[in-house]
Design a protein around this motif. Structure first.
Motif, PDB file in Angstrom:
ATOM      1  N   UNK A  35       0.845  -1.189   0.000  1.00 48.64           N
ATOM      2  CA  UNK A  35       0.000   0.000   0.000  1.00 48.64           C
ATOM      3  C   UNK A  35       0.881   1.241   0.000  1.00 48.64           C
ATOM      4  N   UNK A  36       0.402   2.314  -0.627  1.00 48.87           N
ATOM      5  CA  UNK A  36       1.216   3.537  -0.631  1.00 48.87           C
ATOM      6  C   UNK A  36       1.367   4.123   0.770  1.00 48.87           C
ATOM      7  N   UNK A  37       2.461   4.827   0.967  1.00 49.59           N
ATOM      8  CA  UNK A  37       2.633   5.614   2.183  1.00 49.59           C
ATOM      9  C   UNK A  37       1.660   6.791   2.100  1.00 49.59           C
ATOM     10  N   UNK A  38       0.908   7.007   3.168  1.00 48.48           N
ATOM     11  CA  UNK A  38      -0.064   8.102   3.198  1.00 48.48           C
ATOM     12  C   UNK A  38       0.481   9.227   4.063  1.00 48.48           C
ATOM     13  N   UNK A  39       0.512  10.429   3.502  1.00 45.94           N
ATOM     14  CA  UNK A  39       0.929  11.618   4.236  1.00 45.94           C
ATOM     15  C   UNK A  39      -0.301  12.491   4.455  1.00 45.94           C
ATOM     16  N   UNK A  40      -0.602  12.784   5.711  1.00 51.45           N
ATOM     17  CA  UNK A  40      -1.742  13.645   6.044  1.00 51.45           C
ATOM     18  C   UNK A  40      -1.275  15.099   6.106  1.00 51.45           C
ATOM     19  N   UNK A  41      -1.953  15.961   5.363  1.00 53.04           N
ATOM     20  CA  UNK A  41      -1.606  17.381   5.368  1.00 53.04           C
ATOM     21  C   UNK A  41      -2.825  18.184   5.830  1.00 53.04           C
ATOM     22  N   UNK A  42      -2.580  19.322   6.485  1.00 48.99           N
ATOM     23  CA  UNK A  42      -3.703  20.077   7.065  1.00 48.99           C
ATOM     24  C   UNK A  42      -4.299  21.090   6.100  1.00 48.99           C
ATOM     25  N   UNK A  43      -5.595  21.242   6.173  1.00 50.89           N
ATOM     26  CA  UNK A  43      -6.230  22.356   5.481  1.00 50.89           C
ATOM     27  C   UNK A  43      -5.777  23.644   6.171  1.00 50.89           C
ATOM     28  N   UNK A  44      -5.843  24.755   5.463  1.00 49.91           N
ATOM     29  CA  UNK A  44      -5.585  26.026   6.128  1.00 49.91           C
ATOM     30  C   UNK A  44      -4.187  26.563   5.992  1.00 49.91           C
ATOM     31  N   UNK A 100      -2.521   5.211  12.844  1.00 49.50           N
ATOM     32  CA  UNK A 100      -1.962   4.416  11.758  1.00 49.50           C
ATOM     33  C   UNK A 100      -2.709   4.471  10.450  1.00 49.50           C
ATOM     34  N   UNK A 101      -3.748   5.333  10.367  1.00 52.91           N
ATOM     35  CA  UNK A 101      -4.471   5.474   9.100  1.00 52.91           C
ATOM     36  C   UNK A 101      -3.615   6.204   8.068  1.00 52.91           C
ATOM     37  N   UNK A 102      -2.692   7.042   8.544  1.00 54.73           N
ATOM     38  CA  UNK A 102      -1.667   7.656   7.712  1.00 54.73           C
ATOM     39  C   UNK A 102      -0.338   7.380   8.400  1.00 54.73           C
ATOM     40  N   UNK A 103       0.720   7.290   7.616  1.00 52.70           N
ATOM     41  CA  UNK A 103       2.022   6.964   8.207  1.00 52.70           C
ATOM     42  C   UNK A 103       2.803   8.220   8.602  1.00 52.70           C
ATOM     43  N   UNK A 104       2.614   9.299   7.846  1.00 51.70           N
ATOM     44  CA  UNK A 104       3.272  10.562   8.137  1.00 51.70           C
ATOM     45  C   UNK A 104       2.261  11.695   8.085  1.00 51.70           C
ATOM     46  N   UNK A 105       2.642  12.844   8.639  1.00 49.41           N
ATOM     47  CA  UNK A 105       1.765  14.002   8.576  1.00 49.41           C
ATOM     48  C   UNK A 105       2.544  15.280   8.815  1.00 49.41           C
ATOM     49  N   UNK A 106       1.896  16.382   8.500  1.00 48.21           N
ATOM     50  CA  UNK A 106       2.454  17.706   8.766  1.00 48.21           C
ATOM     51  C   UNK A 106       1.438  18.454   9.616  1.00 48.21           C
ATOM     52  N   UNK A 129       4.816   2.965  14.971  1.00 46.32           N
ATOM     53  CA  UNK A 129       4.818   1.591  14.466  1.00 46.32           C
ATOM     54  C   UNK A 129       5.268   1.546  13.005  1.00 46.32           C
ATOM     55  N   UNK A 130       4.766   2.490  12.201  1.00 48.86           N
ATOM     56  CA  UNK A 130       5.149   2.536  10.784  1.00 48.86           C
ATOM     57  C   UNK A 130       6.634   2.851  10.620  1.00 48.86           C
ATOM     58  N   UNK A 131       7.182   3.641  11.550  1.00 55.32           N
ATOM     59  CA  UNK A 131       8.599   3.981  11.486  1.00 55.32           C
ATOM     60  C   UNK A 131       9.462   2.726  11.591  1.00 55.32           C
ATOM     61  N   UNK A 132       8.943   1.718  12.293  1.00 55.26           N
ATOM     62  CA  UNK A 132       9.681   0.458  12.436  1.00 55.26           C
ATOM     63  C   UNK A 132       9.317  -0.539  11.348  1.00 55.26           C
ATOM     64  N   UNK A 133       8.001  -0.714  11.111  1.00 58.35           N
ATOM     65  CA  UNK A 133       7.570  -1.773  10.188  1.00 58.35           C
ATOM     66  C   UNK A 133       7.748  -1.398   8.718  1.00 58.35           C
ATOM     67  N   UNK A 134       7.760  -0.085   8.422  1.00 59.07           N
ATOM     68  CA  UNK A 134       7.928   0.351   7.035  1.00 59.07           C
ATOM     69  C   UNK A 134       9.123   1.295   6.915  1.00 59.07           C
ATOM     70  N   UNK A 135      10.170   0.938   7.651  1.00 50.83           N
ATOM     71  CA  UNK A 135      11.356   1.789   7.736  1.00 50.83           C
ATOM     72  C   UNK A 135      11.980   2.071   6.373  1.00 50.83           C
ATOM     73  N   UNK A 149      13.716   7.176   4.646  1.00 47.47           N
ATOM     74  CA  UNK A 149      14.236   8.095   3.624  1.00 47.47           C
ATOM     75  C   UNK A 149      13.394   9.373   3.480  1.00 47.47           C
ATOM     76  N   UNK A 150      12.082   9.252   3.671  1.00 48.97           N
ATOM     77  CA  UNK A 150      11.227  10.442   3.610  1.00 48.97           C
ATOM     78  C   UNK A 150      11.536  11.395   4.761  1.00 48.97           C
ATOM     79  N   UNK A 151      11.692  10.835   5.954  1.00 48.48           N
ATOM     80  CA  UNK A 151      12.040  11.661   7.119  1.00 48.48           C
ATOM     81  C   UNK A 151      13.374  12.361   6.881  1.00 48.48           C
ATOM     82  N   UNK A 152      14.355  11.607   6.376  1.00 47.64           N
ATOM     83  CA  UNK A 152      15.679  12.184   6.111  1.00 47.64           C
ATOM     84  C   UNK A 152      15.601  13.297   5.069  1.00 47.64           C
ATOM     85  N   UNK A 153      14.759  13.094   4.060  1.00 52.27           N
ATOM     86  CA  UNK A 153      14.621  14.100   3.002  1.00 52.27           C
ATOM     87  C   UNK A 153      14.009  15.386   3.565  1.00 52.27           C
TER      88      UNK A 153
END
Length: 221
Positions: A3-12, A67-73, A195-201, A206-210
């Motif tokens: 499944x794709x990595x999901x990044x949650x971004x905020x409205x506003x 865990x519905x999204x793996x990353x967010x801002x 959990x995603x940081x470990x299971x989908x490292x 690499x996204x965190x590092x970027x």
């Protein structure tokens, strides 16, 4: 295929500043993302392994924590309000700067001394953060939870003070309010589900590092 990595971004307010960071990370959302008439909340990107969801700022933390999204801002104000143990916030993105402040009517502020408070009634969308702040000072805080239009509360007698985000201070001034205390400075953070940081490292790290590189190496405090 995973499944794709999901990044949650905020409205506003944070989103406008976040989009250039996403672009520098090589992430470009589909055209519908910029279509104001679109009701879509989930979007593909130029990278088939990454998709975006656009939700309310407060909900970014919830989607990632569960865990519905793996990353967010999201703003550090939201992280302080919810204090989710499932979240890791490794990078201060250096955007979305503002402050969380206590404000009150100008007439009250002319004779008021915050150091003398023992009990306050406050309208805010940050009841947990507000209560903790005042408890640390030995002040009992009665919080009235509002999701917006905070400035109306003192005007209509709902509360004598508010706790809200302040950027330029223009909205406060136009509603006859002044800042009397800054609770915390706020900036946007990259957050990761632990959990995603470990299971989908292989995908997440690499996204965190970027993002850390783009943000100038600013680790979150």
């Amino acid at each position: 295929m995973a499944d794709p990595i999901i990044i949650a971004v905020p409205k506003g307010r944070i989103l406008e500043e976040a989009l250039p960071l996403l672009a520098r990370a090589g992430i470009a959302p589909e055209a519908a993302f910029s279509d104001d008439s679109s009701r879509a909340l989930s979007f593909s990107t130029n990278n088939p392994g990454i998709s975006l969801i656009r939700v309310r700022a407060f909900d970014v933390a919830t989607f990632v924590a569960h865990g519905a999204a793996q990353l967010g801002i999201v703003g550090s104000d939201v992280l302080l309000e919810f204090d989710y143990s499932e979240l890791y916030a490794p990078v201060d993105l250096g955007i979305g700067h503002c402050r969380l402040s206590v404000a009150e009517p100008k007439a009250l502020a002319e004779t008021d001394d915050p150091r003398s408070w023992s009990h306050v009634r406050v309208a805010t969308k940050y009841p947990n953060l507000t209560r903790r702040h005042f408890e640390a000072r030995g002040v009992q805080a009665e919080c009235v939870k509002l999701n917006g239009a905070m400035e109306l509360a003192p005007m209509l007698g709902l509360s004598s003070r508010i706790v809200d985000l302040v950027s330029s201070g223009k909205t406060l001034k136009e509603n006859g309010l002044v800042e009397v205390e800054v609770i915390t400075q706020v900036s946007a953070r990259l957050i990761v589900n632990r959990a995603a940081f470990k299971t989908r490292a292989a995908e997440v790290v690499p996204l965190v590092d970027k993002f850390r590189e783009i943000a100038g190496g600013r680790d979150a405090a």
